[in-house]
Motif scaffolding. Structure first.
Motif, PDB file in Angstrom:
ATOM      1  N   ALA A 143      12.066  14.117 -14.032  1.00  0.00           N
ATOM      2  CA  ALA A 143      11.485  12.828 -14.423  1.00  0.00           C
ATOM      3  C   ALA A 143      12.510  11.706 -14.243  1.00  0.00           C
ATOM      4  O   ALA A 143      12.171  10.628 -13.744  1.00  0.00           O
ATOM      5  CB  ALA A 143      10.994  12.888 -15.860  1.00  0.00           C
ATOM      6  N   ALA A 144      13.743  11.945 -14.629  1.00  0.00           N
ATOM      7  CA  ALA A 144      14.794  10.928 -14.468  1.00  0.00           C
ATOM      8  C   ALA A 144      15.026  10.628 -12.987  1.00  0.00           C
ATOM      9  O   ALA A 144      15.158   9.459 -12.596  1.00  0.00           O
ATOM     10  CB  ALA A 144      16.083  11.400 -15.130  1.00  0.00           C
ATOM     11  N   GLU A 145      15.052  11.671 -12.162  1.00  0.00           N
ATOM     12  CA  GLU A 145      15.219  11.487 -10.718  1.00  0.00           C
ATOM     13  C   GLU A 145      14.040  10.712 -10.136  1.00  0.00           C
ATOM     14  O   GLU A 145      14.212   9.830  -9.289  1.00  0.00           O
ATOM     15  CB  GLU A 145      15.353  12.835 -10.020  1.00  0.00           C
ATOM     16  CG  GLU A 145      16.636  13.572 -10.322  1.00  0.00           C
ATOM     17  CD  GLU A 145      16.644  15.001  -9.804  1.00  0.00           C
ATOM     18  OE1 GLU A 145      15.603  15.479  -9.288  1.00  0.00           O
ATOM     19  OE2 GLU A 145      17.696  15.649  -9.927  1.00  0.00           O
ATOM     20  N   THR A 146      12.848  11.049 -10.592  1.00  0.00           N
ATOM     21  CA  THR A 146      11.640  10.376 -10.109  1.00  0.00           C
ATOM     22  C   THR A 146      11.660   8.895 -10.453  1.00  0.00           C
ATOM     23  O   THR A 146      11.325   8.051  -9.617  1.00  0.00           O
ATOM     24  CB  THR A 146      10.382  11.043 -10.703  1.00  0.00           C
ATOM     25  OG1 THR A 146      10.330  12.398 -10.242  1.00  0.00           O
ATOM     26  CG2 THR A 146       9.111  10.328 -10.280  1.00  0.00           C
ATOM     27  N   LEU A 147      12.056   8.556 -11.672  1.00  0.00           N
ATOM     28  CA  LEU A 147      12.133   7.148 -12.066  1.00  0.00           C
ATOM     29  C   LEU A 147      13.134   6.386 -11.209  1.00  0.00           C
ATOM     30  O   LEU A 147      12.880   5.244 -10.815  1.00  0.00           O
ATOM     31  CB  LEU A 147      12.476   7.022 -13.542  1.00  0.00           C
ATOM     32  CG  LEU A 147      11.358   7.410 -14.501  1.00  0.00           C
ATOM     33  CD1 LEU A 147      11.852   7.388 -15.937  1.00  0.00           C
ATOM     34  CD2 LEU A 147      10.156   6.481 -14.336  1.00  0.00           C
ATOM     35  N   LYS A 148      14.252   6.996 -10.885  1.00  0.00           N
ATOM     36  CA  LYS A 148      15.239   6.342 -10.015  1.00  0.00           C
ATOM     37  C   LYS A 148      14.660   6.101  -8.626  1.00  0.00           C
ATOM     38  O   LYS A 148      14.852   5.042  -8.032  1.00  0.00           O
ATOM     39  CB  LYS A 148      16.505   7.192  -9.905  1.00  0.00           C
ATOM     40  CG  LYS A 148      17.366   7.165 -11.140  1.00  0.00           C
ATOM     41  CD  LYS A 148      18.604   8.017 -10.948  1.00  0.00           C
ATOM     42  CE  LYS A 148      19.408   8.108 -12.233  1.00  0.00           C
ATOM     43  NZ  LYS A 148      20.565   9.005 -12.092  1.00  0.00           N
ATOM     44  N   ARG A 168       0.837  -1.208   0.000  1.00  0.00           N
ATOM     45  CA  ARG A 168       0.000   0.000   0.000  1.00  0.00           C
ATOM     46  C   ARG A 168       0.867   1.251   0.000  1.00  0.00           C
ATOM     47  O   ARG A 168       0.611   2.206  -0.737  1.00  0.00           O
ATOM     48  CB  ARG A 168      -0.911  -0.007   1.220  1.00  0.00           C
ATOM     49  CG  ARG A 168      -1.814   1.230   1.312  1.00  0.00           C
ATOM     50  CD  ARG A 168      -2.334   1.453   2.692  1.00  0.00           C
ATOM     51  NE  ARG A 168      -1.196   1.712   3.575  1.00  0.00           N
ATOM     52  CZ  ARG A 168      -1.286   1.753   4.887  1.00  0.00           C
ATOM     53  NH1 ARG A 168      -2.428   1.533   5.483  1.00  0.00           N
ATOM     54  NH2 ARG A 168      -0.226   2.003   5.627  1.00  0.00           N
ATOM     55  N   ASP A 169       1.923   1.242   0.797  1.00  0.00           N
ATOM     56  CA  ASP A 169       2.819   2.399   0.866  1.00  0.00           C
ATOM     57  C   ASP A 169       3.547   2.623  -0.455  1.00  0.00           C
ATOM     58  O   ASP A 169       3.736   3.763  -0.874  1.00  0.00           O
ATOM     59  CB  ASP A 169       3.830   2.228   1.999  1.00  0.00           C
ATOM     60  CG  ASP A 169       3.187   2.301   3.376  1.00  0.00           C
ATOM     61  OD1 ASP A 169       2.019   2.762   3.465  1.00  0.00           O
ATOM     62  OD2 ASP A 169       3.833   1.890   4.353  1.00  0.00           O
ATOM     63  N   VAL A 170       3.944   1.539  -1.118  1.00  0.00           N
ATOM     64  CA  VAL A 170       4.625   1.671  -2.416  1.00  0.00           C
ATOM     65  C   VAL A 170       3.667   2.253  -3.454  1.00  0.00           C
ATOM     66  O   VAL A 170       4.029   3.144  -4.216  1.00  0.00           O
ATOM     67  CB  VAL A 170       5.209   0.323  -2.887  1.00  0.00           C
ATOM     68  CG1 VAL A 170       5.644   0.392  -4.338  1.00  0.00           C
ATOM     69  CG2 VAL A 170       6.376  -0.084  -2.014  1.00  0.00           C
ATOM     70  N   VAL A 171       2.430   1.791  -3.465  1.00  0.00           N
ATOM     71  CA  VAL A 171       1.443   2.320  -4.415  1.00  0.00           C
ATOM     72  C   VAL A 171       1.194   3.799  -4.155  1.00  0.00           C
ATOM     73  O   VAL A 171       1.140   4.605  -5.083  1.00  0.00           O
ATOM     74  CB  VAL A 171       0.130   1.507  -4.353  1.00  0.00           C
ATOM     75  CG1 VAL A 171      -0.983   2.196  -5.116  1.00  0.00           C
ATOM     76  CG2 VAL A 171       0.363   0.103  -4.891  1.00  0.00           C
ATOM     77  N   LYS A 172       1.064   4.180  -2.905  1.00  0.00           N
ATOM     78  CA  LYS A 172       0.868   5.593  -2.553  1.00  0.00           C
ATOM     79  C   LYS A 172       2.071   6.420  -3.008  1.00  0.00           C
ATOM     80  O   LYS A 172       1.913   7.501  -3.592  1.00  0.00           O
ATOM     81  CB  LYS A 172       0.671   5.718  -1.044  1.00  0.00           C
ATOM     82  CG  LYS A 172       0.436   7.124  -0.570  1.00  0.00           C
ATOM     83  CD  LYS A 172       0.266   7.161   0.942  1.00  0.00           C
ATOM     84  CE  LYS A 172       0.169   8.586   1.429  1.00  0.00           C
ATOM     85  NZ  LYS A 172       0.150   8.671   2.885  1.00  0.00           N
ATOM     86  N   PHE A 173       3.256   5.922  -2.769  1.00  0.00           N
ATOM     87  CA  PHE A 173       4.487   6.590  -3.164  1.00  0.00           C
ATOM     88  C   PHE A 173       4.548   6.760  -4.685  1.00  0.00           C
ATOM     89  O   PHE A 173       4.889   7.823  -5.192  1.00  0.00           O
ATOM     90  CB  PHE A 173       5.668   5.753  -2.663  1.00  0.00           C
ATOM     91  CG  PHE A 173       7.006   6.386  -2.829  1.00  0.00           C
ATOM     92  CD1 PHE A 173       7.408   7.410  -1.993  1.00  0.00           C
ATOM     93  CD2 PHE A 173       7.876   5.949  -3.809  1.00  0.00           C
ATOM     94  CE1 PHE A 173       8.661   7.984  -2.130  1.00  0.00           C
ATOM     95  CE2 PHE A 173       9.130   6.519  -3.953  1.00  0.00           C
ATOM     96  CZ  PHE A 173       9.522   7.541  -3.112  1.00  0.00           C
ATOM     97  N   ILE A 174       4.179   5.712  -5.409  1.00  0.00           N
ATOM     98  CA  ILE A 174       4.180   5.770  -6.875  1.00  0.00           C
ATOM     99  C   ILE A 174       3.181   6.812  -7.368  1.00  0.00           C
ATOM    100  O   ILE A 174       3.489   7.612  -8.250  1.00  0.00           O
ATOM    101  CB  ILE A 174       3.880   4.383  -7.474  1.00  0.00           C
ATOM    102  CG1 ILE A 174       5.083   3.466  -7.273  1.00  0.00           C
ATOM    103  CG2 ILE A 174       3.510   4.479  -8.948  1.00  0.00           C
ATOM    104  CD1 ILE A 174       4.822   2.017  -7.608  1.00  0.00           C
ATOM    105  N   ASN A 175       1.995   6.824  -6.798  1.00  0.00           N
ATOM    106  CA  ASN A 175       0.988   7.806  -7.205  1.00  0.00           C
ATOM    107  C   ASN A 175       1.462   9.229  -6.979  1.00  0.00           C
ATOM    108  O   ASN A 175       1.235  10.103  -7.813  1.00  0.00           O
ATOM    109  CB  ASN A 175      -0.334   7.565  -6.475  1.00  0.00           C
ATOM    110  CG  ASN A 175      -1.100   6.404  -7.059  1.00  0.00           C
ATOM    111  OD1 ASN A 175      -0.994   6.105  -8.234  1.00  0.00           O
ATOM    112  ND2 ASN A 175      -1.865   5.738  -6.227  1.00  0.00           N
ATOM    113  N   GLU A 176       2.108   9.466  -5.846  1.00  0.00           N
ATOM    114  CA  GLU A 176       2.617  10.808  -5.561  1.00  0.00           C
ATOM    115  C   GLU A 176       3.675  11.238  -6.573  1.00  0.00           C
ATOM    116  O   GLU A 176       3.680  12.362  -7.047  1.00  0.00           O
ATOM    117  CB  GLU A 176       3.198  10.861  -4.150  1.00  0.00           C
ATOM    118  CG  GLU A 176       2.147  10.773  -3.062  1.00  0.00           C
ATOM    119  CD  GLU A 176       2.744  10.585  -1.684  1.00  0.00           C
ATOM    120  OE1 GLU A 176       3.986  10.486  -1.558  1.00  0.00           O
ATOM    121  OE2 GLU A 176       1.967  10.517  -0.723  1.00  0.00           O
TER     122      GLU A 176
END
Length: 96
Positions: free
Chosen positions: A75-80, A39-47
Protein backbone atom coordinates in the motif's frame (compact mmCIF):
# COMPACT_ATOMS: atom_id res chain seq x y z
CA UNK A 1 5.47 30.90 -27.92
CA UNK A 2 6.03 28.78 -31.02
CA UNK A 3 4.82 29.64 -34.46
CA UNK A 4 3.57 26.21 -35.53
CA UNK A 5 2.19 23.16 -33.74
CA UNK A 6 4.74 20.37 -33.84
CA UNK A 7 1.98 17.81 -34.48
CA UNK A 8 -0.14 19.39 -37.18
CA UNK A 9 1.50 22.65 -38.25
CA UNK A 10 -1.42 24.78 -37.06
CA UNK A 11 -0.82 28.40 -36.07
CA UNK A 12 -3.65 28.34 -33.52
CA UNK A 13 -1.89 29.42 -30.28
CA UNK A 14 -4.35 31.31 -28.10
CA UNK A 15 -4.12 29.67 -24.68
CA UNK A 16 -1.35 32.04 -23.58
CA UNK A 17 -4.14 34.62 -23.25
CA UNK A 18 -5.45 32.48 -20.35
CA UNK A 19 -1.99 32.13 -18.84
CA UNK A 20 -1.56 28.55 -20.11
CA UNK A 21 1.85 27.42 -21.35
CA UNK A 22 0.89 25.15 -24.22
CA UNK A 23 4.47 24.49 -25.29
CA UNK A 24 4.76 23.41 -28.92
CA UNK A 25 1.13 22.32 -29.24
CA UNK A 26 -1.73 24.19 -30.88
CA UNK A 27 -4.91 24.80 -28.88
CA UNK A 28 -6.59 21.60 -30.12
CA UNK A 29 -3.61 19.33 -29.54
CA UNK A 30 -2.88 20.84 -26.12
CA UNK A 31 -6.37 19.91 -24.87
CA UNK A 32 -6.34 16.55 -26.64
CA UNK A 33 -2.99 15.55 -25.11
CA UNK A 34 -4.11 16.80 -21.69
CA UNK A 35 -7.34 14.77 -21.91
CA UNK A 36 -5.53 11.60 -23.02
CA UNK A 37 -2.96 11.93 -20.25
CA UNK A 38 -5.78 12.52 -17.76
CA UNK A 39 -7.51 9.37 -18.98
CA UNK A 40 -4.28 7.41 -18.56
CA UNK A 41 -3.79 8.72 -15.01
CA UNK A 42 -7.35 7.74 -14.06
CA UNK A 43 -6.84 4.26 -15.52
CA UNK A 44 -3.54 3.94 -13.66
CA UNK A 45 -5.18 5.03 -10.39
CA UNK A 46 -8.01 2.53 -10.81
CA UNK A 47 -5.56 -0.30 -11.41
CA UNK A 48 -3.51 0.56 -8.32
CA UNK A 49 -6.56 1.18 -6.20
CA UNK A 50 -7.02 -2.59 -6.08
CA UNK A 51 -3.78 -2.81 -4.07
CA UNK A 52 -5.18 -0.43 -1.48
CA UNK A 53 -8.52 -2.22 -1.36
CA UNK A 54 -6.77 -5.55 -0.85
CA UNK A 55 -5.01 -4.12 2.19
CA UNK A 56 -8.30 -2.85 3.61
CA UNK A 57 -9.92 -6.25 3.06
CA UNK A 58 -7.02 -8.00 4.78
CA UNK A 59 -7.42 -5.70 7.78
CA UNK A 60 -11.15 -6.39 7.98
CA UNK A 61 -10.68 -10.16 7.75
CA UNK A 62 -8.19 -10.11 10.63
CA UNK A 63 -5.41 -11.59 8.52
CA UNK A 64 -2.11 -12.59 10.11
CA UNK A 65 0.47 -9.96 10.97
CA UNK A 66 2.69 -11.30 8.17
CA UNK A 67 -0.07 -10.77 5.58
CA UNK A 68 -0.93 -7.34 6.95
CA UNK A 69 2.72 -6.29 6.91
CA UNK A 70 2.96 -7.40 3.29
CA UNK A 71 -0.14 -5.44 2.28
CA UNK A 72 0.98 -2.41 4.28
CA UNK A 73 4.30 -2.33 2.41
CA UNK A 74 2.50 -2.74 -0.93
CA UNK A 75 0.00 0.00 0.00
CA UNK A 76 2.83 2.42 0.83
CA UNK A 77 4.56 1.60 -2.47
CA UNK A 78 1.28 2.04 -4.34
CA UNK A 79 0.67 5.47 -2.80
CA UNK A 80 4.16 6.59 -3.85
CA UNK A 81 3.52 5.37 -7.40
CA UNK A 82 0.17 7.18 -7.55
CA UNK A 83 1.64 10.42 -6.18
CA UNK A 84 4.44 10.26 -8.77
CA UNK A 85 1.93 9.67 -11.60
CA UNK A 86 -0.18 12.63 -10.53
CA UNK A 87 2.87 14.88 -10.11
CA UNK A 88 4.09 13.84 -13.55
CA UNK A 89 0.71 14.66 -15.07
CA UNK A 90 0.59 18.06 -13.38
CA UNK A 91 4.15 19.08 -14.25
CA UNK A 92 4.26 17.85 -17.86
CA UNK A 93 0.67 18.23 -18.96
CA UNK A 94 1.47 19.93 -22.25
CA UNK A 95 4.13 17.55 -23.51
CA UNK A 96 3.77 14.22 -25.25
Amino acid sequence: MNEKCRLCGSYQFNLHQEGIDQGELCDVHYWKVLALKGRDVVKFINEHLLELKSYEEAKKSKASDFVLDHFQVRAAETLKILEAAIDNFNSHSHTI
